[in-house]
Design an enzyme around this catalytic site. Structure first.
Site, mmCIF file in Angstrom:
data_model
loop_
_atom_site.group_PDB
_atom_site.id
_atom_site.type_symbol
_atom_site.label_atom_id
_atom_site.label_comp_id
_atom_site.label_asym_id
_atom_site.label_seq_id
_atom_site.Cartn_x
_atom_site.Cartn_y
_atom_site.Cartn_z
ATOM 1 N N GLU A 110 108.542 -68.351 -17.862
ATOM 2 C CA GLU A 110 107.561 -69.380 -17.486
ATOM 3 C C GLU A 110 106.647 -69.740 -18.664
ATOM 4 O O GLU A 110 105.570 -70.302 -18.460
ATOM 5 C CB GLU A 110 106.716 -68.924 -16.287
ATOM 6 C CG GLU A 110 107.482 -68.586 -15.024
ATOM 7 C CD GLU A 110 108.196 -69.774 -14.366
ATOM 8 O OE1 GLU A 110 108.047 -70.911 -14.854
ATOM 9 O OE2 GLU A 110 108.907 -69.536 -13.374
ATOM 10 N N HIS A 135 104.360 -63.569 -6.503
ATOM 11 C CA HIS A 135 105.181 -64.008 -5.366
ATOM 12 C C HIS A 135 104.696 -63.405 -4.039
ATOM 13 O O HIS A 135 105.442 -62.634 -3.410
ATOM 14 C CB HIS A 135 106.644 -63.579 -5.587
ATOM 15 C CG HIS A 135 107.309 -64.116 -6.810
ATOM 16 N ND1 HIS A 135 108.529 -63.649 -7.264
ATOM 17 C CD2 HIS A 135 106.953 -65.096 -7.675
ATOM 18 C CE1 HIS A 135 108.889 -64.304 -8.368
ATOM 19 N NE2 HIS A 135 107.937 -65.185 -8.643
HETATM 20 P P1 13P Z 1 109.833 -63.508 -16.048
HETATM 21 O O1 13P Z 1 110.244 -62.062 -15.838
HETATM 22 O O2 13P Z 1 110.656 -64.189 -17.109
HETATM 23 O O3 13P Z 1 108.353 -63.595 -16.293
HETATM 24 O O4 13P Z 1 110.156 -64.297 -14.716
HETATM 25 C C1 13P Z 1 109.587 -63.907 -13.496
HETATM 26 C C2 13P Z 1 109.227 -65.055 -12.634
HETATM 27 O O5 13P Z 1 108.539 -64.848 -11.650
HETATM 28 C C3 13P Z 1 109.682 -66.416 -12.976
HETATM 29 O O6 13P Z 1 109.027 -67.372 -12.168
HETATM 30 ZN ZN ZN Z 2 108.096 -66.543 -10.296
#
Ligand code: 13P
Ligand code: ZN
Length: 265
Positions: A110, A135
């Site tokens: 991101e 999340h």
């Molecule tokens: P990364 O491990 O690359 O940070 O990705 C996790 C994620 O939540 C992508 O939206």
């Molecule tokens: Zn994510």
């Protein structure tokens, strides 16, 4: 390799460690889900390495540094030892490229969103130096109800379920419809939303928070998550909550001097 522990970035490394611990405890960052970054405005004297083009132009970050979690790193590991999972990067003087300085060398997928959002924050709300993406299930679940397809409907319904929620989030929640994780378009749409909102819900994906520290960004997520939890508890009991009346919310904001931040309807 890492020299994060021998320069003045240590206090920030501690913030990553502390918040990663809480993200893991909350269950908001399953597997390697989520990522974090902090903007450092003071130039660092660590030697520069090869500059790499950025996916987005970030003139307001020129010469500044970013501490960013590495792609695929887990919160439960960062909570134990942050030094190998966080990378320190410098933005070039043109705002068009960046170079690695220390720590982890593979930034979050991101990165386009973190760069675009930090650029907007540095211009519009420079006190917010921290970005946290995670999340939380209570928040992602909201996106599966057809009535919640924009920030206004979510803010009105969900933030009216607890008397102090709007005091933390007077402007309400921003919203970006589903875009490819890691995409520049997700970053650019989020950057637009953070001009007015400290929280942005990424449809079906998670939430993004900004704050003057990672702890502050986490506070705001906790407030939103608490309201969503109240919503789901009532739904599970067969109750469709009407929430606190808008006049009461406005009265509360007025008495705390925050009414001007509440959107005009
Ligand atoms: P990364 O491990 O690359 O940070 O990705 C996790 C994620 O939540 C992508 O939206
Ligand atoms: Zn994510």
């Amino acid at each position: 390799m890492s020299n994060l522990d021998v320069d003045n970035s240590v206090p920030f490394a501690e913030q990553f460690q502390n918040i990663a611990h809480w993200l893991a405890i909350k269950g908001w960052s399953e597997a390697a889900g989520g990522n974090m970054s902090i903007r450092l405005d003071t130039p660092t004297d660590i030697s520069e390495t090869t500059f790499i083009p950025l996916p987005v132009s970030v003139p307001y970050l020129a010469g500044k540094a970013l501490m960013v979690t590495g792609s695929g790193t887990r919160c439960r590991d960062i909570a134990t030892d942050p030094t190998s999972d966080i990378g320190l990067y410098k933005i070039g003087a043109s705002g068009e490229d960046y170079c690695w300085l220390a720590g982890n060398q593979k930034p979050t997928m991101e990165l386009p969103a973190h760069c675009a959002i930090h650029n907007t924050l540095a211009e519009h709300r420079p006190e917010d130096i921290a970005i946290l993406h995670t999340h939380p299930a209570n928040l992602i679940a909201l996106c599966h109800l057809p009535e919640f397809i924009d920030g206004t409907s979510i803010s009105k319904r969900i933030l009216s379920l607890q008397s102090e929620a709007r005091l933390h989030l007077p402007e309400g929640i921003g919203f970006v419809e589903h875009e490819l994780p890691g995409s520049l378009v997700l970053g650019l749409k989020s950057a637009e939303q953070v001009k007015k909102h400290q929280l942005v819900l990424w449809q079906y994906h998670g939430c993004l928070a900004t704050g003057n520290s990672l702890s502050h960004a986490f506070d705001l997520l906790e407030v939103f998550d608490k309201c969503a939890e109240i919503f789901w508890k009532l739904q599970a009991a067969g109750i469709d909550p009407k929430g606190i009346a808008e006049d009461t919310i406005k009265e509360t904001l007025k008495s705390f001097g925050q009414l001007d931040r509440y959107p005009k309807q």
